[in-house]
Every structure is written in structure tokens, then in C-alpha cells.
Design an enzyme around this catalytic site. Sequence first.
Site, PDB file in Angstrom:
ATOM      1  N   HIS A  92       1.162  -1.100   0.366  1.00 14.92           N
ATOM      2  CA  HIS A  92      -0.039   0.085   0.009  1.00 14.92           C
ATOM      3  C   HIS A  92       0.934   1.427   0.119  1.00 14.92           C
ATOM      4  O   HIS A  92       0.324   2.337   0.785  1.00 14.92           O
ATOM      5  CB  HIS A  92      -1.349  -0.008   0.942  1.00 14.92           C
ATOM      6  CG  HIS A  92      -1.621  -0.782   1.427  1.00 14.92           C
ATOM      7  ND1 HIS A  92      -2.372  -1.440   2.732  1.00 14.92           N
ATOM      8  CD2 HIS A  92      -2.710  -1.379   1.065  1.00 14.92           C
ATOM      9  CE1 HIS A  92      -3.434  -2.054   2.581  1.00 14.92           C
ATOM     10  NE2 HIS A  92      -3.218  -2.061   0.648  1.00 14.92           N
TER      11      HIS A  92
ATOM     12  N   GLY B 143      -8.721  -1.147   4.582  1.00 10.97           N
ATOM     13  CA  GLY B 143      -9.478  -1.338   3.272  1.00 10.97           C
ATOM     14  C   GLY B 143      -9.924  -3.215   3.567  1.00 10.97           C
ATOM     15  O   GLY B 143      -9.991  -3.451   4.531  1.00 10.97           O
TER      16      GLY B 143
ATOM     17  N   ARG C  30      -7.516 -11.918   6.229  1.00 11.47           N
ATOM     18  CA  ARG C  30      -6.242 -12.335   6.515  1.00 11.47           C
ATOM     19  C   ARG C  30      -6.235 -11.836   8.492  1.00 11.47           C
ATOM     20  O   ARG C  30      -6.767 -10.634   8.672  1.00 11.47           O
ATOM     21  CB  ARG C  30      -5.439 -11.374   5.717  1.00 11.47           C
ATOM     22  CG  ARG C  30      -5.029 -11.091   4.413  1.00 11.47           C
ATOM     23  CD  ARG C  30      -4.272 -10.513   3.665  1.00 11.47           C
ATOM     24  NE  ARG C  30      -5.068 -10.513   2.504  1.00 11.47           N
ATOM     25  CZ  ARG C  30      -4.557  -8.881   1.923  1.00 11.47           C
ATOM     26  NH1 ARG C  30      -3.726  -7.741   1.609  1.00 11.47           N
ATOM     27  NH2 ARG C  30      -4.917  -7.937   1.730  1.00 11.47           N
TER      28      ARG C  30
ATOM     29  N   ASP D 186     -16.912  -8.906   4.721  1.00 13.88           N
ATOM     30  CA  ASP D 186     -16.958  -7.260   4.345  1.00 13.88           C
ATOM     31  C   ASP D 186     -17.552  -6.294   5.355  1.00 13.88           C
ATOM     32  O   ASP D 186     -18.033  -6.720   6.045  1.00 13.88           O
ATOM     33  CB  ASP D 186     -18.058  -7.079   3.858  1.00 13.88           C
ATOM     34  CG  ASP D 186     -17.917  -5.824   2.718  1.00 13.88           C
ATOM     35  OD1 ASP D 186     -17.866  -6.031   1.538  1.00 13.88           O
ATOM     36  OD2 ASP D 186     -19.015  -4.637   3.173  1.00 13.88           O
TER      37      ASP D 186
ATOM     38  N   ASN E  27     -15.314   5.652   5.752  1.00 13.45           N
ATOM     39  CA  ASN E  27     -16.371   5.684   5.317  1.00 13.45           C
ATOM     40  C   ASN E  27     -16.891   5.379   6.642  1.00 13.45           C
ATOM     41  O   ASN E  27     -18.108   5.196   7.441  1.00 13.45           O
ATOM     42  CB  ASN E  27     -17.289   4.234   4.337  1.00 13.45           C
ATOM     43  CG  ASN E  27     -16.762   4.967   2.721  1.00 13.45           C
ATOM     44  OD1 ASN E  27     -17.013   6.082   2.596  1.00 13.45           O
ATOM     45  ND2 ASN E  27     -15.832   3.975   2.434  1.00 13.45           N
TER      46      ASN E  27
HETATM   47  P1  ADP Z   1      -9.905  -2.404  -1.185  1.00  8.93           P
HETATM   48  O1  ADP Z   1      -8.740  -3.043   0.052  1.00  8.93           O
HETATM   49  O2  ADP Z   1     -10.607  -4.684  -1.859  1.00  8.93           O
HETATM   50  O3  ADP Z   1      -9.244  -1.776  -2.223  1.00  8.93           O
HETATM   51  P2  ADP Z   1     -11.704  -1.051  -0.227  1.00  8.93           P
HETATM   52  O4  ADP Z   1     -10.639  -0.111   0.476  1.00  8.93           O
HETATM   53  O5  ADP Z   1     -12.583  -0.230  -0.812  1.00  8.93           O
HETATM   54  O6  ADP Z   1     -11.203  -2.159  -0.270  1.00  8.93           O
HETATM   55  O7  ADP Z   1     -12.381  -1.087   1.326  1.00  8.93           O
HETATM   56  C1  ADP Z   1     -13.193  -2.414   1.605  1.00  8.93           C
HETATM   57  C2  ADP Z   1     -14.131  -2.182   2.992  1.00  8.93           C
HETATM   58  O8  ADP Z   1     -15.005  -0.755   3.103  1.00  8.93           O
HETATM   59  C3  ADP Z   1     -15.351  -3.543   2.743  1.00  8.93           C
HETATM   60  O9  ADP Z   1     -14.233  -4.283   4.001  1.00  8.93           O
HETATM   61  C4  ADP Z   1     -16.303  -2.314   3.381  1.00  8.93           C
HETATM   62  O10 ADP Z   1     -17.223  -3.152   4.041  1.00  8.93           O
HETATM   63  C5  ADP Z   1     -15.759  -1.240   3.374  1.00  8.93           C
HETATM   64  N1  ADP Z   1     -16.927   0.061   3.640  1.00  8.93           N
HETATM   65  C6  ADP Z   1     -16.795   0.606   2.360  1.00  8.93           C
HETATM   66  N2  ADP Z   1     -18.365   1.451   2.208  1.00  8.93           N
HETATM   67  C7  ADP Z   1     -18.199   1.161   4.130  1.00  8.93           C
HETATM   68  C8  ADP Z   1     -19.431   2.301   4.744  1.00  8.93           C
HETATM   69  N3  ADP Z   1     -20.019   2.989   4.171  1.00  8.93           N
HETATM   70  N4  ADP Z   1     -19.592   1.913   6.157  1.00  8.93           N
HETATM   71  C9  ADP Z   1     -18.245   0.902   6.526  1.00  8.93           C
HETATM   72  N5  ADP Z   1     -17.279   0.110   5.928  1.00  8.93           N
HETATM   73  C10 ADP Z   1     -17.096   0.302   4.168  1.00  8.93           C
END
Ligand code: ADP
Length: 397
Positions: free
Chosen positions: A181, A211, A242, A284, A336
Site C-alpha cells: 500500500h 480496506g 487475513r 465485508d 467510510n
Molecule cells: P480494497 O482493499 O479491496 O481496495 P476498499 O478500500 O474498497 O477495499 O475497502 C473495502 C471495505 O470498506 C469493505 O470491508 C467495506 O465493507 C468497507 N466499507 C465500504 N463502505 C463502507 C461504509 N459506508 N461503511 C463501513 N464500511 C464500508
Amino acid sequence: MKIFVVNAGSSSLKYQLIDMDNEQVLCKGLCERIGVEGSCISHKADNGGVYETETPMPTHSEAFEAVVYAMTKSDAKVIDSFDEVSAIGHRIVQGGSIFKGSCIITPEALNDIDELGALAPLHNPAHVLAIKACIKTFGTEKPQVAVFDTSFHQTMPAKAYMFPLPYKYYTDYKVRKYGAHGTSHNFVSNRCAELMGKAREDLKIITCHLGNGCSITAVDGGKCVDTSMGFTPLDGFMMGTRTGTLDPSAITYIAEKENLTPAQLNHIFNKESGILGVSGVSNDNRDVVAAAKEGNERAALALQMQRYQIIKFIGSYVAAMNGVDAVVFTGGIGENDANLRKDVCANLTYLGAFLDAERNTQRGEVKISTDDSRVALYVIPTNEELAIARDTLALVK
Ligand code: ADP
């Protein structure tokens, strides 16, 4: 100048076309199921146009051809010809100790990226396939740039990146912490300094990328001095699927009990653990938050564990840097989940870091600390594609 940003996996290809005159995303899309039945492209233009179709993509070359069609000929076209694209920037997961920054992809660099596949077998071989497919589809005239997830972490001192193993595993197999990252940590720490109106060189910043994959980085004077991910992105604290750091003897104990191979162990620790493993609900965050609200105790425990581990990492990096000026939250959860930020920041008051409850509910790029907080707290949406495009532009200029 238009830059084509590519993030290739073994069977997928994510892309964006960015106009660097105003840093506007002209289109973005995803090719999936490359090399298997049912290959498809989903392409969205900035003007709202959408192009989605199934088309055979036996290799990444056909995927790039489908992308060119979507960008130049489909109903959601955004340019007349791919000649308008000046350069291609690739996200590369593992740059090892070789790549300390982004670089133009020469035959030698491509060879090095290929050889580093030993350290990132799921990623680097796919990047090499994509780079070769780009050369096949677009020729060698179009410059290609590699931007590494690891390079921002190359400034870590040896005391941070070495593992306390027999030294020969470092010399013989290059086993050490590389982190991941890095493009995101670099981007948000830079932006944090801009928002604070200070030079990054004068700041101690802790960046939390939360994320599906999660990592925390200590950025002292603009340089990464430590990061939570290690030899691979499995290290650190618990993520969607993980484990993060484990006692190694728990691993050998489970392996002996269940007679598991290294490949099976890798699968368990990478795909079946973390929030999913503890909660039994989902990887998720949103699903697990919803389950915890409905009274699911394992879901609540998983969320508590993750918050506790984040708090401990932040604390350890404050200690490592002997202070902190700002903490940044980014990534899908960091950007978020206001409740997670509230829970984490509740244990940062010993630093004089105070969350503003109202600001914490706002969306987008926002300072979430109170005006009298001694440590600034920020939410800064990450933008790895833009960071890749900026590096690409800088190198081809
Ligand atoms: P990646 O590492 O695959 O790029 P992201 O940065 O898109 O993943 O993050 C995905 C995570 O963010 C998921 O666990 C999802 O539930 C969480 N997420 C996305 N929107 C929200 C939200 N509004 N509230 C809480 N969690 C969220």
C-alpha cells in the site's frame, strides 16, 4: 497529456484513463475472467456512458484490445484514437529492495519485476504478462512506467525491516519486511501535509489504510520509517480475510494437528481468517457491523479485535517516532466507517488527540479533530490511480 493507468491481476485488468491537464478521470473499467470462459469488460465514461459486453479474452492482449475498443469506438468512447495516450503507468505489487522509486520499464526492469515474482507469486507474474501484452498491443514507442506498492517503504531502517530469524534467510532468500500500500501511504501523507500547510519533512504522520487489506505506516519527515505489512501483505493486524501477525508456534501447532501443507496454511491465513474467520459472517466490514448490531457476539468480537489492534499499532508508531503530528484514515473502512474512527480515536486522547464528533460524520476529505487537538486527525480519500498517473507523467516528461 493523457495517461493510461493499469492494475493487472492474473485474470483481471482494472484501468483508468486520466487527463493530466486537469487530473480528470476520463473513463475507468474492469476486464474480468481473462483466460477463462465468460471474459467480460465493464467500462464507464466520465460523461455517464457505459459499455459492458462479454468477449473472448484468452490473454491480456485481447483484454487491452477490448479496452481500446471501449475507449475509442464504443458508445462510451472518450477519445478518438489510442495515439492520444502519452504513456502507460502500471501498478506493481512487489519491487523488492531493487526498486526504490517508480521507473520507466526497460527490458532490464521487466526482467527484475519478473524475478521478484518469487516474493509475490500471485501478483508480479500477472504484471509481467500485462506489460508484455501492452508492448504487443501498443508497441514499444509508448513509454510504460512501473509504480511499486513497496517503494515508499524502502526508506525503512534495517532495525525496522529485519526479522529476528537466522541471518541466512535474509541473505539467501531476501526474507525481510517490504510493506505494501506504499502508493496510498505516500499519497495521503503528502496530502495531509498540504492540508496542514506544512512541509512533510517537518511532520510525523501515521497513515491508516483500512480496506479489505489494511496497513498502518509511520512517516517521519516525509519518509516511511515503519509499516505494518511485512514480507507479504499478510502481516500486521487483522483484515477482511487475513490474520495479520500471529505467534509462529500457533502456525506449526495447527499444521501438525491438521497435517496441513504450506499452501493450505497460506490459504487459511490469507482467505479464511481475519474478520471473516472470527465473525463467521463475512469479510465485508458492513456485513459484520450489521451482524454485530443484531447481537451476533462473534461479529462484535471481530470488530473489537480489529479496533484494538489498530490502536496498538498507532501507539507503537508514536513510540517509534517519539511523537506524532497527524493521524490519517483512508481506504474503504477508514474513509467510510465513522464508528471505527470514533472507537480508535477514543484511545488516542493520551496524545492530546481529540475527535470532533460532528466533523467525524462528514464525508470526503475532512479534518476530524477539534481545533484545540494537539494531534491533527484527518480522513483523506486515497487515490492510488492518480498517484500512479502523476509518477508516470513525471518520468515521461
Ligand atoms: P480494497 O482493499 O479491496 O481496495 P476498499 O478500500 O474498497 O477495499 O475497502 C473495502 C471495505 O470498506 C469493505 O470491508 C467495506 O465493507 C468497507 N466499507 C465500504 N463502505 C463502507 C461504509 N459506508 N461503511 C463501513 N464500511 C464500508
